[in-house]
Design a protein around this motif. Sequence first.
Motif, mmCIF file in Angstrom:
data_model
loop_
_atom_site.group_PDB
_atom_site.id
_atom_site.type_symbol
_atom_site.label_atom_id
_atom_site.label_comp_id
_atom_site.label_asym_id
_atom_site.label_seq_id
_atom_site.Cartn_x
_atom_site.Cartn_y
_atom_site.Cartn_z
ATOM 1 N N TYR A 49 -54.705 2.644 9.581
ATOM 2 C CA TYR A 49 -54.802 4.097 9.537
ATOM 3 C C TYR A 49 -55.379 4.491 8.176
ATOM 4 N N PHE A 50 -56.490 5.207 8.224
ATOM 5 C CA PHE A 50 -57.163 5.686 7.032
ATOM 6 C C PHE A 50 -56.815 7.163 6.845
ATOM 7 N N CYS A 51 -56.737 7.593 5.603
ATOM 8 C CA CYS A 51 -56.361 8.976 5.310
ATOM 9 C C CYS A 51 -57.201 9.477 4.154
ATOM 10 N N GLY A 52 -57.644 10.737 4.241
ATOM 11 C CA GLY A 52 -58.441 11.288 3.162
ATOM 12 C C GLY A 52 -58.553 12.797 3.242
ATOM 13 N N SER A 53 -59.216 13.379 2.242
ATOM 14 C CA SER A 53 -59.448 14.828 2.217
ATOM 15 C C SER A 53 -60.563 15.190 3.185
ATOM 16 N N ALA A 54 -60.379 16.270 3.926
ATOM 17 C CA ALA A 54 -61.384 16.733 4.880
ATOM 18 C C ALA A 54 -62.176 17.888 4.280
ATOM 19 N N GLY A 55 -63.469 17.892 4.560
ATOM 20 C CA GLY A 55 -64.310 18.989 4.089
ATOM 21 C C GLY A 55 -64.384 19.089 2.590
ATOM 22 N N GLY A 56 -64.436 17.937 1.920
ATOM 23 C CA GLY A 56 -64.538 17.966 0.466
ATOM 24 C C GLY A 56 -63.314 18.512 -0.221
ATOM 25 N N GLY A 57 -62.147 18.386 0.412
ATOM 26 C CA GLY A 57 -60.913 18.882 -0.188
ATOM 27 C C GLY A 57 -60.637 20.340 0.080
ATOM 28 N N VAL A 58 -61.483 20.974 0.881
ATOM 29 C CA VAL A 58 -61.309 22.398 1.187
ATOM 30 C C VAL A 58 -60.626 22.607 2.528
ATOM 31 N N GLU A 59 -60.992 21.786 3.502
ATOM 32 C CA GLU A 59 -60.502 21.989 4.866
ATOM 33 C C GLU A 59 -59.063 21.513 5.064
ATOM 34 N N GLY A 60 -58.738 20.342 4.547
ATOM 35 C CA GLY A 60 -57.399 19.808 4.752
ATOM 36 C C GLY A 60 -57.371 18.303 4.626
ATOM 37 N N ILE A 61 -56.672 17.635 5.574
ATOM 38 C CA ILE A 61 -56.455 16.188 5.491
ATOM 39 C C ILE A 61 -56.757 15.560 6.843
ATOM 40 N N TYR A 62 -57.450 14.419 6.827
ATOM 41 C CA TYR A 62 -57.755 13.720 8.065
ATOM 42 C C TYR A 62 -57.039 12.379 8.128
ATOM 43 N N VAL A 63 -56.870 11.874 9.341
ATOM 44 C CA VAL A 63 -56.386 10.515 9.603
ATOM 45 C C VAL A 63 -57.345 9.900 10.613
ATOM 46 N N SER A 64 -57.654 8.624 10.450
ATOM 47 C CA SER A 64 -58.436 7.895 11.440
ATOM 48 C C SER A 64 -57.746 6.572 11.744
ATOM 49 N N LYS A 65 -58.105 5.979 12.868
ATOM 50 C CA LYS A 65 -57.442 4.770 13.357
ATOM 51 C C LYS A 65 -58.492 3.740 13.753
ATOM 52 N N SER A 66 -58.244 2.474 13.404
ATOM 53 C CA SER A 66 -59.183 1.423 13.747
ATOM 54 C C SER A 66 -58.468 0.080 13.810
ATOM 55 N N LYS A 67 -58.985 -0.816 14.625
ATOM 56 C CA LYS A 67 -58.492 -2.192 14.653
ATOM 57 C C LYS A 67 -59.093 -3.008 13.514
#
Length: 353
Positions: A49-67
């Motif tokens: 699970y990857f996590c980071g700032s969305a929209g250059g830190g303006v929009e919010g926070i994202y999570v992504s999932k990968s094998k």
Amino acid sequence: MRKLFAAALLLQVLLISCVTSPHTSEKFFTNPVSDGADPWVIKKEDNYYFCGSAGGGVEGIYVSKSKKLTEPGKKVVVWKAPDSGWNQSSIWAPELHFFNGKWYIYYAAAKKPGSPFLFQRAGVLESASDDPFGPYIDKGMLYTGDSIQDPSPSTAKWAIDLTPLKLNGQLYAVWSGWEENAETDKTKQHLYIAKMSNPWTISSNRVKISSPTKSWETGGELDLNEGPQFLKNKKAFIIYSTHESWLKEYRLGQLALADTTLSPMEPDNWVKSGPVFQGTDKVFGVGHPSFSKSPDGTEDWIIYHAKKSTTPGWDRDIRLQKFIWKVDGSPYFGVPIPAGVPIRVPSGEELIP
């Protein structure tokens, strides 16, 4: 010196990437694996699970999932910054952690957008269930000051890059902060630690455990320690970033707790060394790492960001490479492998479709 460096880099690529291996089943990737900065990856069961700032830190926070550690999945915004309040802007360096059946996201944010960045504070979100994609409940600002008897937002100090650390059954928070709130963001940054009573509550006053005092930490535009990350093998370590994130000199330092029975709240128990990972004439401004295992659990990998050029600024991408452990139990990160050089995928990933 240049020839010695080239020879050392070639040897590292051969050892880590196994480029000369005759096994036809091996697969390779090249850095960078994505755009972005302040990478965070956590492995749970068979997923990353990857996590980071969305929209250059303006929009919010994202999570992504990968094998696959080398292929971050589709970004899904799991939390949007509110329209008002202490955390409405400048969402920085979120981290995703799992405690007691729920997910927690630690992040920095501010009540006012843009530079100068005078209002950064630390916050935490809690998932409503065991789903890392949320929904998330805002648990509020974490207290990062010196008045735990009156832990109000007005007494909290500037704080970024907060990460939880669990040692000997006790949960701690470690972060980068200022001694006092200031009128300029060109203020020296230190590393602090405090006890936590649960994943959303700091329960003690902060203790300073590191300041930028070594020759390899100082001499630039701003002396700082930031981006602390916990790493444990036989010993316990905090790997952190130093020098300026917008310059090519950004690099990693290390604090070691040689005896893990010692209190991490005692500054003298931490031994500093470094730099333990730094740029070259082909890789610039390496910093703010996270750490993970290969899919089969046999290898250790560092995930970090680097600058795309030597031009000052925050145009960065995300890279990863394998690291090993030295005989004394400390990590050896080697030399950052340049973009475009084939690297063998993490062990076990070659079996994943």
